[in-house]
Scaffold this motif. Structure first.
Motif, PDB file in Angstrom:
ATOM      1  N   CYS A 266      -9.539   9.225  12.056  1.00  0.00           N
ATOM      2  CA  CYS A 266      -8.375   9.211  12.640  1.00  0.00           C
ATOM      3  C   CYS A 266      -8.428  10.162  13.944  1.00  0.00           C
ATOM      4  O   CYS A 266      -7.659   9.898  15.044  1.00  0.00           O
ATOM      5  CB  CYS A 266      -7.063   9.910  11.792  1.00  0.00           C
TER       6      CYS A 266
ATOM      7  N   SER B 282       2.062  11.138  -0.995  1.00  0.00           N
ATOM      8  CA  SER B 282       1.081  12.345  -0.176  1.00  0.00           C
ATOM      9  C   SER B 282       1.798  13.628  -1.030  1.00  0.00           C
ATOM     10  O   SER B 282       2.766  14.058  -1.269  1.00  0.00           O
ATOM     11  CB  SER B 282       1.585  12.256   1.404  1.00  0.00           C
TER      12      SER B 282
ATOM     13  N   ASN C 213      -6.056   6.253   0.680  1.00  0.00           N
ATOM     14  CA  ASN C 213      -5.267   5.237   0.257  1.00  0.00           C
ATOM     15  C   ASN C 213      -5.568   4.141  -0.869  1.00  0.00           C
ATOM     16  O   ASN C 213      -6.701   4.074  -1.299  1.00  0.00           O
ATOM     17  CB  ASN C 213      -4.901   4.060   1.433  1.00  0.00           C
TER      18      ASN C 213
ATOM     19  N   GLU D 234      -8.751   1.287  10.297  1.00  0.00           N
ATOM     20  CA  GLU D 234      -7.475   1.393  10.928  1.00  0.00           C
ATOM     21  C   GLU D 234      -6.960   2.809  10.304  1.00  0.00           C
ATOM     22  O   GLU D 234      -7.144   3.157   9.238  1.00  0.00           O
ATOM     23  CB  GLU D 234      -6.566   0.457  10.408  1.00  0.00           C
ATOM     24  N   THR D 235      -5.995   3.329  11.082  1.00  0.00           N
ATOM     25  CA  THR D 235      -5.522   4.935  10.639  1.00  0.00           C
ATOM     26  C   THR D 235      -5.145   4.687   9.244  1.00  0.00           C
ATOM     27  O   THR D 235      -5.240   5.556   8.395  1.00  0.00           O
ATOM     28  CB  THR D 235      -4.798   5.524  11.713  1.00  0.00           C
ATOM     29  N   LYS D 236      -4.173   3.599   9.048  1.00  0.00           N
ATOM     30  CA  LYS D 236      -3.552   3.771   7.676  1.00  0.00           C
ATOM     31  C   LYS D 236      -4.520   3.546   6.623  1.00  0.00           C
ATOM     32  O   LYS D 236      -4.082   3.735   5.615  1.00  0.00           O
ATOM     33  CB  LYS D 236      -2.246   2.870   7.683  1.00  0.00           C
ATOM     34  N   TYR D 237      -5.789   3.003   7.043  1.00  0.00           N
ATOM     35  CA  TYR D 237      -6.767   2.966   5.818  1.00  0.00           C
ATOM     36  C   TYR D 237      -7.813   4.086   5.878  1.00  0.00           C
ATOM     37  O   TYR D 237      -8.783   3.907   5.197  1.00  0.00           O
ATOM     38  CB  TYR D 237      -7.171   1.333   5.793  1.00  0.00           C
ATOM     39  N   SER D 238      -7.707   4.660   6.866  1.00  0.00           N
ATOM     40  CA  SER D 238      -8.599   6.213   7.037  1.00  0.00           C
ATOM     41  C   SER D 238      -8.278   7.396   5.966  1.00  0.00           C
ATOM     42  O   SER D 238      -9.251   7.424   5.151  1.00  0.00           O
ATOM     43  CB  SER D 238      -8.426   6.548   8.329  1.00  0.00           C
ATOM     44  N   THR D 239      -7.092   7.607   5.908  1.00  0.00           N
ATOM     45  CA  THR D 239      -6.968   8.830   4.945  1.00  0.00           C
ATOM     46  C   THR D 239      -6.695   8.086   3.602  1.00  0.00           C
ATOM     47  O   THR D 239      -6.494   6.684   3.676  1.00  0.00           O
ATOM     48  CB  THR D 239      -5.557   9.457   5.142  1.00  0.00           C
TER      49      THR D 239
ATOM     50  N   SER E 256     -13.598   0.253   3.915  1.00  0.00           N
ATOM     51  CA  SER E 256     -12.345   0.213   4.508  1.00  0.00           C
ATOM     52  C   SER E 256     -12.130  -0.250   5.896  1.00  0.00           C
ATOM     53  O   SER E 256     -11.012  -0.735   6.170  1.00  0.00           O
ATOM     54  CB  SER E 256     -11.733   1.495   4.436  1.00  0.00           C
TER      55      SER E 256
ATOM     56  N   ASN F 111       0.885  -1.222   0.023  1.00  0.00           N
ATOM     57  CA  ASN F 111       0.017  -0.044   0.040  1.00  0.00           C
ATOM     58  C   ASN F 111       0.938   1.331  -0.019  1.00  0.00           C
ATOM     59  O   ASN F 111       1.342   1.740   1.102  1.00  0.00           O
ATOM     60  CB  ASN F 111      -0.803   0.036   1.441  1.00  0.00           C
TER      61      ASN F 111
ATOM     62  N   GLN G  54      -7.946  -6.199  13.949  1.00  0.00           N
ATOM     63  CA  GLN G  54      -7.272  -4.874  13.984  1.00  0.00           C
ATOM     64  C   GLN G  54      -6.751  -4.596  15.134  1.00  0.00           C
ATOM     65  O   GLN G  54      -7.025  -4.808  16.284  1.00  0.00           O
ATOM     66  CB  GLN G  54      -8.642  -3.856  13.885  1.00  0.00           C
TER      67      GLN G  54
END
Ligand code: KG4
Ligand code: ZN
Length: 330
Positions: free
Chosen positions: A269, A9, A299, A292-297, A96, A5, A103
């Protein structure tokens, strides 16, 4: 399963202008696309020929940026002789929270009690999608059966964080820094409006809140120079946004008999949102699942995982020459 992933940015680039500049975003996509795709394959230990299908965001979004990703993905799918799948950006956010089987989230939260349970075990659900451009409340009855209950009539929740942040001199996007400052502030220091909290519909509106902060700052111009009062301001604004998001989500869940609440998008987040949603869901006996935060913004994993779902469900893939959908409604 997510094998890689990679995210390029653009926040630093746009920070200088206080928001996203469409022309710059398009050029950056063009510059980054091939290196990012190569890196993703390297991380996954695969070659392009190993892929079963190629997916890309078809909409909604900025036309120039969408065009680069969609056309590159279609060209790749065509050259490999593999299916192409065009994905709706918000639908990808919606699924997501279910990307990871287990998790690694704060154990104090009443998150999904069985870490290996899946999407199908928890329908119907209410899904709150909170990003920089959109605030959506969605009723999910089953896989691929969802209905938008309400959305924002003006500014989205993330946009409100970003615009208030700009008023007090924070860099774009201001959400994460507002969250950090708010953590040490008093959320009851200043009373800001809770827009549409007590109105019957499931819609949202945050522009009035932003305006009331602007008026407040005009009357208190020295406030941003006082770190303690600045933290109180951040905490008070955050409390107003979070209270509206949580109350309206829970209300919809109870009204529609949903057993589960999910939250996704960049604002997922936010630590106060996570804490308060958890508290209210626990009180009402609802299962809660945050992305999860890495899949929140934003991606790529969420796009690929939804494409995989669609492949498995044998949904018809989009035409390999389908066009972008900049205003695609969920
Ligand atoms: O989903 P996303 O990455 O992009 C869009 O599709 O818009 O969301 C970005 C938004 C920005 O407005 C950013 O300020 C906000 O998410 N955000 C946060 C936090 N982290 C990101 N807002 C509040 N608290 C945070 N911790
Ligand atoms: Zn997004």
């Amino acid at each position: 399963m997510v094998l890689s992933n990679v995210i390029a940015s653009q926040t630093l680039l746009h920070a200088e202008y206080g928001g996203v500049v469409p022309e710059l975003a398009t050029r950056e996509h063009l510059r980054n696309l091939l290196p990012v795709a190569r890196q993703a394959l390297r991380d996954a230990g695969l070659t392009a020929a190993d892929m079963d299908a190629v997916a890309a965001t078809q909409g909604p979004g900025l036309p120039g940026a969408l065009l680069i990703g969609l056309k590159a993905a279609q060209a790749l799918a065509f050259s490999l002789g593999k299916p192409f799948i065009g994905i709706h950006h918000h639908e990808a956010h919606l699924y997501s929270p279910w990307i990871s089987a287990s998790q690694n989230l704060n154990p104090n939260l009443n998150l999904n009690p069985n870490p290996h349970s899946s999407f199908a075990d928890f329908q119907p659900s209410i899904s709150l999608i909170v990003s920089g451009g959109h605030t959506l409340l969605v009723h999910v009855k089953a896989e691929f059966q969802h209905r938008v209950l309400g959305s924002t009539v003006d500014d989205a929740a993330g946009e409100c964080f970003d615009k208030v942040g700009k008023l007090i001199g924070l860099a774009y996007p201001a959400g994460p820094e507002m969250d950090r400052l708010a953590a040490q502030g008093n959320p009851r220091a200043y009373a800001f409006p809770r827009p549409m909290l007590n109105e019957p519909g499931d819609g949202f509106s945050f522009s009035g809140l932003k305006t009331s902060v602007r008026y407040f700052l005009e009357k208190n111009p020295a406030l941003p120079d006082d770190p303690a009062r600045l933290r109180d301001l951040c905490a008070s604004v955050q409390a107003a946004i979070v209270e509206v998001l949580v109350a309206k989500t829970i209300r919809a869940a109870l009204r529609l008999g949903a057993s589960c609440v999910t939250v996704s998008g960049g604002v997922a987040c936010n630590s106060a949102l996570r804490r308060q949603m958890a508290r209210e869901c626990r009180r009402e006996g609802l299962v809660l699942r945050f992305a999860e935060t890495k899949y929140s913004t934003d991606n790529a994993a969420m796009i690929a995982i939804l494409a995989e779902r669609k492949l498995r469900a044998r949904l018809p893939a989009a035409d390999i020459d389908a066009d972008i959908e900049p205003n695609w409604a969920l």
